[in-house]
Design a protein around this motif. Structure first.
Motif, PDB file in Angstrom:
ATOM      1  N   THR A 293       0.707  -1.341   0.071  1.00  0.00           N
ATOM      2  CA  THR A 293       0.339  -0.376  -0.537  1.00  0.00           C
ATOM      3  C   THR A 293       0.581   1.034  -0.045  1.00  0.00           C
ATOM      4  O   THR A 293       0.546   2.541  -0.365  1.00  0.00           O
ATOM      5  N   ARG A 294       1.464   1.382   0.726  1.00  0.00           N
ATOM      6  CA  ARG A 294       2.541   2.403   0.607  1.00  0.00           C
ATOM      7  C   ARG A 294       3.471   2.406  -0.640  1.00  0.00           C
ATOM      8  O   ARG A 294       3.701   3.565  -1.015  1.00  0.00           O
ATOM      9  N   GLN A 295       4.301   1.464  -1.427  1.00  0.00           N
ATOM     10  CA  GLN A 295       4.182   1.343  -2.530  1.00  0.00           C
ATOM     11  C   GLN A 295       3.052   2.141  -3.933  1.00  0.00           C
ATOM     12  O   GLN A 295       3.916   3.893  -4.358  1.00  0.00           O
ATOM     13  N   ASP A 296       1.909   1.551  -3.386  1.00  0.00           N
ATOM     14  CA  ASP A 296       1.136   1.962  -4.267  1.00  0.00           C
ATOM     15  C   ASP A 296       0.452   3.647  -3.946  1.00  0.00           C
ATOM     16  O   ASP A 296       0.534   4.260  -4.925  1.00  0.00           O
ATOM     17  N   ASN A 297       0.669   3.890  -2.872  1.00  0.00           N
ATOM     18  CA  ASN A 297       0.657   5.204  -3.483  1.00  0.00           C
ATOM     19  C   ASN A 297       1.708   6.540  -2.569  1.00  0.00           C
ATOM     20  O   ASN A 297       1.191   8.035  -2.810  1.00  0.00           O
ATOM     21  N   ALA A 298       2.923   5.445  -3.329  1.00  0.00           N
ATOM     22  CA  ALA A 298       3.935   6.252  -2.692  1.00  0.00           C
ATOM     23  C   ALA A 298       3.568   8.206  -4.406  1.00  0.00           C
ATOM     24  O   ALA A 298       4.831   9.357  -3.907  1.00  0.00           O
ATOM     25  N   ARG A 299       3.283   7.616  -4.843  1.00  0.00           N
ATOM     26  CA  ARG A 299       2.922   8.181  -6.297  1.00  0.00           C
ATOM     27  C   ARG A 299       2.057   9.701  -5.814  1.00  0.00           C
ATOM     28  O   ARG A 299       2.305  10.387  -6.266  1.00  0.00           O
ATOM     29  N   PHE A 300       1.369   9.630  -5.024  1.00  0.00           N
ATOM     30  CA  PHE A 300       0.646  11.533  -4.283  1.00  0.00           C
ATOM     31  C   PHE A 300       1.762  11.750  -3.159  1.00  0.00           C
ATOM     32  O   PHE A 300       1.148  12.462  -2.982  1.00  0.00           O
ATOM     33  N   PHE A 301       2.876  11.052  -3.417  1.00  0.00           N
ATOM     34  CA  PHE A 301       4.437  11.922  -2.023  1.00  0.00           C
ATOM     35  C   PHE A 301       5.485  12.126  -3.390  1.00  0.00           C
ATOM     36  O   PHE A 301       6.224  11.789  -2.739  1.00  0.00           O
ATOM     37  N   GLY A 302       5.151  12.768  -4.626  1.00  0.00           N
ATOM     38  CA  GLY A 302       6.204  12.563  -5.724  1.00  0.00           C
ATOM     39  C   GLY A 302       6.901  11.021  -5.838  1.00  0.00           C
ATOM     40  O   GLY A 302       8.232  11.085  -6.211  1.00  0.00           O
ATOM     41  N   GLY A 303       6.447  10.094  -5.257  1.00  0.00           N
ATOM     42  CA  GLY A 303       7.066   9.333  -6.197  1.00  0.00           C
ATOM     43  C   GLY A 303       8.598   8.354  -4.750  1.00  0.00           C
ATOM     44  O   GLY A 303       9.089   7.436  -4.742  1.00  0.00           O
ATOM     45  N   ARG A 304       7.898   8.574  -3.663  1.00  0.00           N
ATOM     46  CA  ARG A 304       8.972   8.772  -2.350  1.00  0.00           C
ATOM     47  C   ARG A 304       8.285   7.987  -1.537  1.00  0.00           C
ATOM     48  O   ARG A 304       7.493   8.085  -0.484  1.00  0.00           O
TER      49      ARG A 304
ATOM     50  N   GLU B  88       9.562   6.090   1.215  1.00  0.00           N
ATOM     51  CA  GLU B  88      10.188   6.782   2.054  1.00  0.00           C
ATOM     52  C   GLU B  88       9.089   7.635   2.355  1.00  0.00           C
ATOM     53  O   GLU B  88       9.133   8.166   3.998  1.00  0.00           O
ATOM     54  N   ASP B  89       8.850   7.958   2.451  1.00  0.00           N
ATOM     55  CA  ASP B  89       7.271   9.543   2.629  1.00  0.00           C
ATOM     56  C   ASP B  89       6.250   9.433   2.844  1.00  0.00           C
ATOM     57  O   ASP B  89       5.380  10.201   3.369  1.00  0.00           O
ATOM     58  N   VAL B  90       5.832   8.132   2.990  1.00  0.00           N
ATOM     59  CA  VAL B  90       4.341   7.907   2.942  1.00  0.00           C
ATOM     60  C   VAL B  90       4.475   7.353   4.474  1.00  0.00           C
ATOM     61  O   VAL B  90       5.178   5.949   4.127  1.00  0.00           O
ATOM     62  N   PRO B  91       3.205   7.458   5.423  1.00  0.00           N
ATOM     63  CA  PRO B  91       3.151   7.426   6.746  1.00  0.00           C
ATOM     64  C   PRO B  91       2.925   5.797   6.622  1.00  0.00           C
ATOM     65  O   PRO B  91       2.154   4.922   5.820  1.00  0.00           O
ATOM     66  N   GLU B  92       3.354   5.424   7.739  1.00  0.00           N
ATOM     67  CA  GLU B  92       3.364   4.006   7.671  1.00  0.00           C
ATOM     68  C   GLU B  92       2.049   3.639   8.675  1.00  0.00           C
ATOM     69  O   GLU B  92       1.757   2.027   8.930  1.00  0.00           O
ATOM     70  N   GLU B  93       1.088   4.851   9.653  1.00  0.00           N
ATOM     71  CA  GLU B  93       0.083   4.461   9.952  1.00  0.00           C
ATOM     72  C   GLU B  93      -1.461   5.083   9.906  1.00  0.00           C
ATOM     73  O   GLU B  93      -0.178   6.224   8.627  1.00  0.00           O
ATOM     74  N   CYS B  94      -1.725   4.552   9.815  1.00  0.00           N
ATOM     75  CA  CYS B  94      -3.200   5.358   9.316  1.00  0.00           C
ATOM     76  C   CYS B  94      -4.346   4.618  10.195  1.00  0.00           C
ATOM     77  O   CYS B  94      -4.210   3.893  11.348  1.00  0.00           O
ATOM     78  N   VAL B  95      -5.229   5.645  10.605  1.00  0.00           N
ATOM     79  CA  VAL B  95      -6.952   5.386  10.697  1.00  0.00           C
ATOM     80  C   VAL B  95      -7.807   5.360  10.250  1.00  0.00           C
ATOM     81  O   VAL B  95      -7.780   6.029   8.945  1.00  0.00           O
TER      82      VAL B  95
END
Ligand code: F6R
Length: 246
Positions: free
Chosen positions: A161-172, A174-181
């Motif tokens: 999921t972090r990989q899939d959502n990296a596109r919202f964080f400039g492809g990085r 490591e910038d996608v948070p590790e946790e959520c609610v």
């Protein structure tokens, strides 16, 4: 489960928006469940058009979002507070004071999550919930292994999921948070109607597992087989691995 296969994102948004309008039409106190990510964006555009044409009144609609990252501020442009503000309040016209997003920044997430659930119940529950699906079959941020009884809570995001959502964080990644609610699966299942959008080839495996596979926590979306009122709107690519078109 009703499955509608459409030709493109525009048609998906139109079909989903019409289903939402219909589901809210009879309610004097309408409650909409809203998703973020790319899947519902065309639905929000169509809802905005319907509002401009006077076919949909956003003013009385209250809304609850599915999830929020932990570890980024609500002011971050990719926080779901910010996305919902842009796409649901500013675009569609829901009033900001009618819209709630899970408490990603809460210092005491357990009581903040309980309070979020209580607010949903006090609003009378969700009339219609818009959902996307993760490439791994998640709904909300209920990752594989989530209990069907789960409620709003803190979850760790999978590497997928972090990989899939990296596109919202400039492809990085490591910038996608590790946790959520996220709202739990049990929470989502209480919505009276569900409209799930799936677009693109990356969703084909997850959608096939959801529709044709066993009901299993390994594919959280598969529990929707047991919900009495689900509309799936998929494009050809997302529908390409379905066993049959219903
Ligand atoms: C978003 C959410 C997620 C997304 C899913 C698909 O609020 O709960 O389940 O719906 O990750 O994301 P997109 O639509 O960006 O492919």
């Amino acid at each position: 489960m009703e499955i509608l296969v459409v030709k493109d994102e525009y048609e998906a948004g139109r079909a989903a928006a019409e289903a939402v309008i219909e589901a809210l039409a009879d309610s004097s106190s309408p409650v909409l469940g809203v998703a973020t990510g790319s899947s519902p964006l065309s639905t929000y555009r169509h809802l905005a058009e319907a509002a401009a044409a006077g076919r949909f009144d956003p003013a009385p609609v209250r809304a609850f979002a599915l999830d929020e990252y932990r570890g980024i501020s609500p002011e971050h442009p990719e926080s779901y507070h910010a996305v919902i503000r842009r796409e649901v309040c500013e675009r569609v016209g829901l009033l900001p004071e009618h819209v709630r997003v899970p408490p990603g920044s809460a210092e005491d997430p357990v009581s903040a999550c309980a309070e979020y659930e209580a607010a949903m119940a006090a609003a009378g529950g969700v009339d219609v919930q818009i959902l996307g699906i993760g490439s791994n079959g998640h709904i909300g941020f209920n990752e594989p292994g989530s209990s069907p009884e789960s409620r709003t809570r803190v979850q760790r995001l999978t590497p997928q999921t972090r990989q899939d959502n990296a596109r919202f964080f400039g492809g990085r990644v490591e910038d996608v948070p590790e946790e959520c609610v996220t709202q739990g699966i049990g929470t989502i299942l209480e919505a009276r109607r569900i409209v799930l959008l799936a677009q693109g080839e990356s969703k084909a495996g997850g959608l096939a597992a959801m529709v044709n596979g066993p009901v299993t926590p390994e594919c959280p979306a598969s529990i929707l087989q047991r919900h009495p009122s689900v509309l799936v709107v998929a494009d050809e690519a997302a529908a390409s691995q379905l066993a049959r078109r219903i």
